[in-house]
Every structure is written in structure tokens, then in C-alpha cells.
Motif scaffolding. Sequence first.
Motif, PDB file in Angstrom:
ATOM      1  N   GLU A 233     -17.218  -6.094  34.129  1.00  0.00           N
ATOM      2  CA  GLU A 233     -16.450  -5.224  33.235  1.00  0.00           C
ATOM      3  C   GLU A 233     -14.957  -5.538  33.302  1.00  0.00           C
ATOM      4  OE1 GLU A 233     -17.390  -1.091  33.745  1.00  0.00           O
ATOM      5  OE2 GLU A 233     -19.457  -1.341  33.087  1.00  0.00           O
ATOM      6  N   LYS A 237     -12.743  -6.774  30.202  1.00  0.00           N
ATOM      7  CA  LYS A 237     -11.610  -5.946  29.796  1.00  0.00           C
ATOM      8  C   LYS A 237     -10.329  -6.778  29.710  1.00  0.00           C
ATOM      9  CE  LYS A 237      -9.426  -1.532  30.919  1.00  0.00           C
ATOM     10  NZ  LYS A 237      -9.481  -0.293  31.656  1.00  0.00           N
ATOM     11  N   GLN A 238     -10.179  -7.739  30.623  1.00  0.00           N
ATOM     12  CA  GLN A 238      -8.927  -8.492  30.676  1.00  0.00           C
ATOM     13  C   GLN A 238      -8.959  -9.773  29.847  1.00  0.00           C
ATOM     14  OE1 GLN A 238      -8.421  -8.960  34.898  1.00  0.00           O
ATOM     15  NE2 GLN A 238      -7.800  -6.831  35.193  1.00  0.00           N
TER      16      GLN A 238
ATOM     17  N   VAL B 123     -19.666   6.205  38.156  1.00  0.00           N
ATOM     18  CA  VAL B 123     -18.941   5.083  38.751  1.00  0.00           C
ATOM     19  C   VAL B 123     -18.462   4.050  37.735  1.00  0.00           C
ATOM     20  CG1 VAL B 123     -19.912   5.181  41.041  1.00  0.00           C
ATOM     21  CG2 VAL B 123     -21.124   3.990  39.243  1.00  0.00           C
ATOM     22  N   ALA B 124     -19.017   4.081  36.522  1.00  0.00           N
ATOM     23  CA  ALA B 124     -18.631   3.065  35.535  1.00  0.00           C
ATOM     24  C   ALA B 124     -17.172   3.252  35.143  1.00  0.00           C
ATOM     25  CB  ALA B 124     -19.524   3.170  34.309  1.00  0.00           C
ATOM     26  N   GLY B 125     -16.503   2.164  34.790  1.00  0.00           N
ATOM     27  CA  GLY B 125     -15.106   2.240  34.383  1.00  0.00           C
ATOM     28  C   GLY B 125     -14.963   2.961  33.046  1.00  0.00           C
ATOM     29  N   GLN B 126     -13.885   3.742  32.900  1.00  0.00           N
ATOM     30  CA  GLN B 126     -13.607   4.416  31.636  1.00  0.00           C
ATOM     31  C   GLN B 126     -12.672   3.536  30.813  1.00  0.00           C
ATOM     32  OE1 GLN B 126     -15.221   7.178  31.005  1.00  0.00           O
ATOM     33  NE2 GLN B 126     -16.043   7.283  33.082  1.00  0.00           N
ATOM     34  N   PRO B 127     -12.852   3.542  29.484  1.00  0.00           N
ATOM     35  CA  PRO B 127     -11.996   2.690  28.656  1.00  0.00           C
ATOM     36  C   PRO B 127     -10.584   3.265  28.501  1.00  0.00           C
ATOM     37  CG  PRO B 127     -13.521   3.938  27.286  1.00  0.00           C
ATOM     38  CD  PRO B 127     -13.866   4.266  28.711  1.00  0.00           C
ATOM     39  N   TYR B 128      -9.570   2.406  28.487  1.00  0.00           N
ATOM     40  CA  TYR B 128      -8.202   2.831  28.181  1.00  0.00           C
ATOM     41  C   TYR B 128      -7.457   1.627  27.619  1.00  0.00           C
ATOM     42  CZ  TYR B 128      -3.842   5.404  28.499  1.00  0.00           C
ATOM     43  OH  TYR B 128      -2.676   6.064  28.188  1.00  0.00           O
ATOM     44  N   SER B 129      -6.919   1.785  26.417  1.00  0.00           N
ATOM     45  CA  SER B 129      -6.292   0.635  25.761  1.00  0.00           C
ATOM     46  C   SER B 129      -4.795   0.634  26.008  1.00  0.00           C
ATOM     47  CB  SER B 129      -6.536   0.701  24.255  1.00  0.00           C
ATOM     48  OG  SER B 129      -7.908   0.786  24.003  1.00  0.00           O
ATOM     49  N   ALA B 216      -4.192   1.595  34.238  1.00  0.00           N
ATOM     50  CA  ALA B 216      -5.319   2.007  33.391  1.00  0.00           C
ATOM     51  C   ALA B 216      -5.662   1.008  32.279  1.00  0.00           C
ATOM     52  CB  ALA B 216      -5.061   3.400  32.825  1.00  0.00           C
ATOM     53  N   PRO B 217      -4.681   0.450  31.560  1.00  0.00           N
ATOM     54  CA  PRO B 217      -5.069  -0.464  30.481  1.00  0.00           C
ATOM     55  C   PRO B 217      -5.589  -1.826  30.967  1.00  0.00           C
ATOM     56  CG  PRO B 217      -2.878   0.448  30.104  1.00  0.00           C
ATOM     57  CD  PRO B 217      -3.242   0.750  31.518  1.00  0.00           C
ATOM     58  N   VAL B 218      -5.352  -2.162  32.225  1.00  0.00           N
ATOM     59  CA  VAL B 218      -5.712  -3.506  32.696  1.00  0.00           C
ATOM     60  C   VAL B 218      -6.898  -3.492  33.648  1.00  0.00           C
ATOM     61  CG1 VAL B 218      -4.789  -5.631  33.660  1.00  0.00           C
ATOM     62  CG2 VAL B 218      -3.245  -3.978  32.628  1.00  0.00           C
ATOM     63  N   PHE B 219      -6.858  -2.570  34.608  1.00  0.00           N
ATOM     64  CA  PHE B 219      -7.908  -2.541  35.618  1.00  0.00           C
ATOM     65  C   PHE B 219      -8.985  -1.529  35.238  1.00  0.00           C
ATOM     66  CE2 PHE B 219      -4.242  -3.648  38.667  1.00  0.00           C
ATOM     67  CZ  PHE B 219      -4.382  -4.987  38.388  1.00  0.00           C
ATOM     68  N   GLN B 220     -10.006  -1.431  36.092  1.00  0.00           N
ATOM     69  CA  GLN B 220     -11.070  -0.458  35.875  1.00  0.00           C
ATOM     70  C   GLN B 220     -10.572   0.950  36.184  1.00  0.00           C
ATOM     71  OE1 GLN B 220     -14.294  -0.825  34.924  1.00  0.00           O
ATOM     72  NE2 GLN B 220     -13.715  -2.902  34.370  1.00  0.00           N
ATOM     73  N   VAL B 221     -10.717   1.873  35.230  1.00  0.00           N
ATOM     74  CA  VAL B 221     -10.417   3.272  35.527  1.00  0.00           C
ATOM     75  C   VAL B 221     -11.689   3.870  36.123  1.00  0.00           C
ATOM     76  CG1 VAL B 221      -9.650   5.477  34.616  1.00  0.00           C
ATOM     77  CG2 VAL B 221      -8.830   3.354  33.606  1.00  0.00           C
TER      78      VAL B 221
END
Lengths: 399, 294
Positions: A233, A237-238, B123-129, B216-221
Motif C-alpha cells: 500500500e 500510494k507513493q 489496521v489498513a491505511g486510511q487514504p489522505y491526498s 498523512a499524504p505520503v505515508f500510511q495513515v
Amino acid sequence: MSTLSKLTSVAFATCLATSQTVFAAEDPVKILVLDDMRGIFSGNGGPNTLLAVQMAVEDFDTSSLGTTVEVLSADHQNKADVGSSLAQRFIDEQGVDAITFGGSSAVGLAVQGRAAESKVITMTTGGYAPNFVGDQCSPYGTQWAPTTRELARGVAGTLVDQGLKDWYFITADYVFGRALSTDAADAVVDAGGGMKGETLHPLNTNDMASALLAAQASGADVVGLANAGSDTETAIKQARSFGVGDKLAALLFFSNNAQALTLDVAQGIRVSTSFYWNMNDTTTAWAERFMERNGGQVPTMGHANAYAATTHYLKSVAAAKSQDAAEVTAMMHSLPVDAGILENASIQENGRVVYDMLLAEVKAPSESTGPTDLYKILSRIDGSDFFLSAAESGCPLVN
Amino acid sequence: MEIFGISVPALAGQLLIGLFNGAFYALLSLGLAVIFGMLRIINFAHGAFYMLGAFSAYMLSAYLEASFWVSLLIVPLILAALAAVLERSMLQRLAGLDPLYGLLLTFGFALILEGGMQYVFGVAGQPYSPPASLSGASNLGFMFMPHYRAFVIVVSLIVCFGTWLLIERTKIGSILRAATENPSLSEVFGLNVPVLITATYAFGAALAGIAGIMAAPVFQVSPYMGSNLIIVVFAVVVIGGMGSIMGAIISGFALGLVEGLTKVIYSEASNVVVFVIMAIVLYFRPAGLFGKDA
């Protein structure tokens, strides 16, 4: 509500109770769903696997069994010791006849070993290691999930055939990741492609930028992600900001990952899978009922395999007129698999379930008609000579 | 021209990426250094504050449709308020005791926060742009530099040196240092020491919040994003010298660069290189590079 679903509901509520629970029927067929219910794999397996098994039981005409079916469940927390002692407890105290499991393959292998000693049927619906039907195969075990080998070959071989020949791999630096990238690289080379390079990264890497930058600089046609879960993921994402977003192929990816990442981020990624929810009329009808009951979460291949496996198991119990593990397993191997969820399915001598697979691409937001419309199917992969044969699998039960 | 078997442009690209990760190390270790330097609290909840910063940004965007810029202002305030409550209600009672008690309390608090977030969000990452104005990338000739990453480096530099100036060069800073160095004498001079201590802790948490929203916009939230990072950040603080503000900033950026370099030369070692350096530094300078010798 039918008597049956009442019974299964009661079984749900008492799933973790240690005391013997008395049910109306004599010697009911008991199926245990042992999975990661809350941890990192709970999205592709977990509570929705339980739902799939419960639906398979509800959909089955139990009059042919002459008894009732109970579904029990437990959370192995991805810990091999917890999983194998839970399995033992449910076998000893509840007398379960069959266990379906997912989550960490290390747990699944421990459970399958324990169950084989006690002559209990195991159905690996959410474990993706080849060992389940390889060196650690069980005389009462079947593996419904595709293995890392098929997932890697499915996406790699097909893309090379489409002219995307130069590959770069971003690989998690542990056994699973290396196995995945080796399988995929073999498939790339077999199909006439070549390797541009590989970056190994430690498990749970926060920033994939370095690897992505190297992949971009290599000029490869495809960047293969030989990792799983949060590492995959993160890379996805990156990737877009480094100009490789459209070149990604994920070697282990589930539809719930696409839903979690959102299409905006995940669009264009190519994956191989054994199941997509609207791949045919049967799966669409089933998936719609499934999503009605879980708030619109798309079924993954793990959930579909749990449904197919449970259905086939119950059919085999009915046909064998017995709950004996050896007799039922023999029946499972000989009966055709026609749950409609898997296409052209059959079971090999080592317990490997063989079927056609799909190559899919995550849709762009503009192509998607709603929150569950995630993949477009690029091609179908004929399963007949795609899986390792029983003889090649290394399963000691096969002569 | 090649260095370590890779071309100079490629190396320059990797070093810029290292600088980006260094920006997070610097911001987080700065907060830890401020809190430890002033209050002698080893704040193990710092990773959880960072995680809450990212989740606050996600929730503000998902439920209130707040923009990144609005969140960048609000999130540090949320974290500061939370930290103030924690300090007033619990940490204050540990004043004067062995720092180990503070470590245990904040560690427990971190576990509760992480467990709670996992329970709610999974545990899954939340999206953030990233904000639209920063979403592109520039071709620098030797690499694609995403604008957002450049922005993070600049903001981090400004915040880090601003904090250093505030504490080392201003009246407010000298009052803070006086209050923490000799609380009873400062109270005699009419300073409200407990409020200053709370404010310092809240400020440290706000720095973690800024790092969180920028991550938040780059890594896993995700609930464990902080615990993955905090151990490295503690190593950075130790290398810089516990409590040294300039030490935390410089070693944060420097170790980001070293890590970036390691990813090019031998990527498998990238998550241990910081600890190897920590061991070497501690052998020769037990108080860290910029620490005052005990």
C-alpha cells in the motif's frame, strides 16, 4: 428465519465458549472458521470469511445430509501457537469435522499439521504459501487459495506476453517477498522478458521513494511489487508522484486493498486473482447478497474460496453419507467442483484446487460506476497447466 | 561520473529523498528533545501523538471536509490540548520521581491510543491526498521531485529553526529554561511554573502533530505508523544528545541523509544503519554529539 440459520446464529454467539453446547440434532457437521479476525489480514479474510462460510451453509440443502450444520469461529491473531492450540481445543471439545482458515500461512500450516494428526479435514481458503499442498501437505487437506507462485506467474507471464518485457522488482527482504519475486522473475524470463533490476527493502518500510526512484531511473516497462500488506500500500500510494504509478503490477493484492486505497490512488495497477465479484452471473448474484449483509464490502478471493470450499465439502459429506475425514476427502477429490464461484475447477491428488485465474486492472475513478466497481478484467488464464502438478509439488503423499 | 557504482545524478536524487525522511526525524526528535530537555520526561507517547496528528487530519478531511491548510493549523492545537490534559491529569503527579515512571506512563498511554485507533479504524491505511496545489512533481534533471516532498523539507526546516530560536534566543525561551532549571527560585520571581511546564509539553506534542499531518499524504495513515518510527527517532535523539535542541535538528537531517545513502549502497541495511551509528557515537561520546557531558 429458518431453523438452520437460527442454529448457526446460536453457534456464532457461542463460538468461543469452552463448554459443550447441546444442539437439537445428533452429531451435526461442525465447521470451524479459524482466521485473523482483527489483525493485518482481517480485511482479505477475517469476519467476512465467516460470513461466506455461513452463507454456504444457509444455501446448502441440508436435508441431503440428514443432520444439521454448525459454524464455529475463532481468532488465531496470526500467532502459530494460538492457532494450533485453538484448533486442538475445538477438535477435542467440540469435535469439529472441518476447519477452514486464512491469515498468516505460518499459522495455517501449524493448524493443518495439528488437524491431520487428529484426522480432521482442512480447507486452506486464505493461505497463499505453496507448502499447504507441497512439503507440508495433509491427507485431509485441500488448498483453495492460489499460491504465491500462481499469483506471481499470472501477472508476470501475461504482461510480458502483452509486450511489457522489461521488469524491475521492489521486493520485501524476507522469505515470502524473495519467493514472490523469484517466481515472478522466472515467469518473466520464461515468457521472453528481462530483468532491469531489483531493490530489496526491509519489512514495514515507511518510505518507498528510494526504491521507486531507482525503478523509475531503470526505464523498466513494469514495476513489480513483491511485497504484501502495508508495504504494498505504501509503494502504491507513493508511486504516482514519482511517475511510475501507471507501471505497477502488484503480485499479492486483494480487492479490499483497492477499496481501502481508493481508486484515485490504486488505478492502473495490474493484479492476478482467482476471483472478482462480478466475473460471471453466479458470482455477481452471490456477491450482491454478500455485500448486502456486510455493508458493501467487496468479497475478496479469500471470501469466495471459503464459500466454494464449504459448499464442496458439504456436498461431499452428503455424497459420502459419512463424516469420516478419509471418506469425505476421497469424495471431495472425485466430485466435480461446481459451486459456480470458481471456473473449471478440479482437485489434484495433493489437495491442490485448480481453476482458471484472472488478470485484472484497477479501474480509474472515471471508469468506475460505484464504490464496489473496482476491477476491469484484462484476460483469463487457463488453469489446466498453470498450477504445479501433484508430482511436481513435493507433497510426500504423492507417489 | 560514478560514486559507489551509481551515477552522481541518481545519488543526488536519493540524498534529496533522505533529506525528506530527515525532515520527519528532525521534527519528531525536536519535540522529544524539547520535552526531555525541559521536563526530564522521556515521552514514549510521542509516536502516538504523531499518529494522532495524521488521523486528526484524516478525520477532519473525511468528516468535516477540512482542507490540508486548515488542518495544518488545527491539528497541532488538537494535539497540544490533548497533551495538556494528559500532563495536568497524570504526568504532573510524577514530578520529582525517577524519569522511568514517566516513560512507563507515556508508553502505556501510547499503547492505549494505538489500540483504541486500531479498534475504531482497523489496521489498513486510511487514504489522505496531498493538497492539489502541491500534487505535481518537477523534473530536476536528475530526478522527479514531488512538490509535496519539497514543501515538507522547507516547512520542517522553518519549524525546527524557529523552535531553536524561540527557546535559545528569546525572552520566552529564557523564562521556560529558568522555570525548568530551577522551579522554586522561578516561582519566587512570580513565574507560574506548572503552567509553563504544561505549555512546554503541549508544544512538544504539537510538533509531533505537525509531523503527523505532513506525513498523512505520503505515508500510511494507520494506528501503528508512530510506533514504527519512534524507535528510530529515539536513536536520533540519543545521537544528538538527550535534551539538546540543535543536536536533535542536525542529527535528524543528517541521519536521514545517511539512511538515504544506505538505501542506495545496501538497501537491506537501511533500517539498522541508524542504530549502528548510535552505538558508535555512544562508545566515543556517551552524552551524544551535542549533549553536555554528564
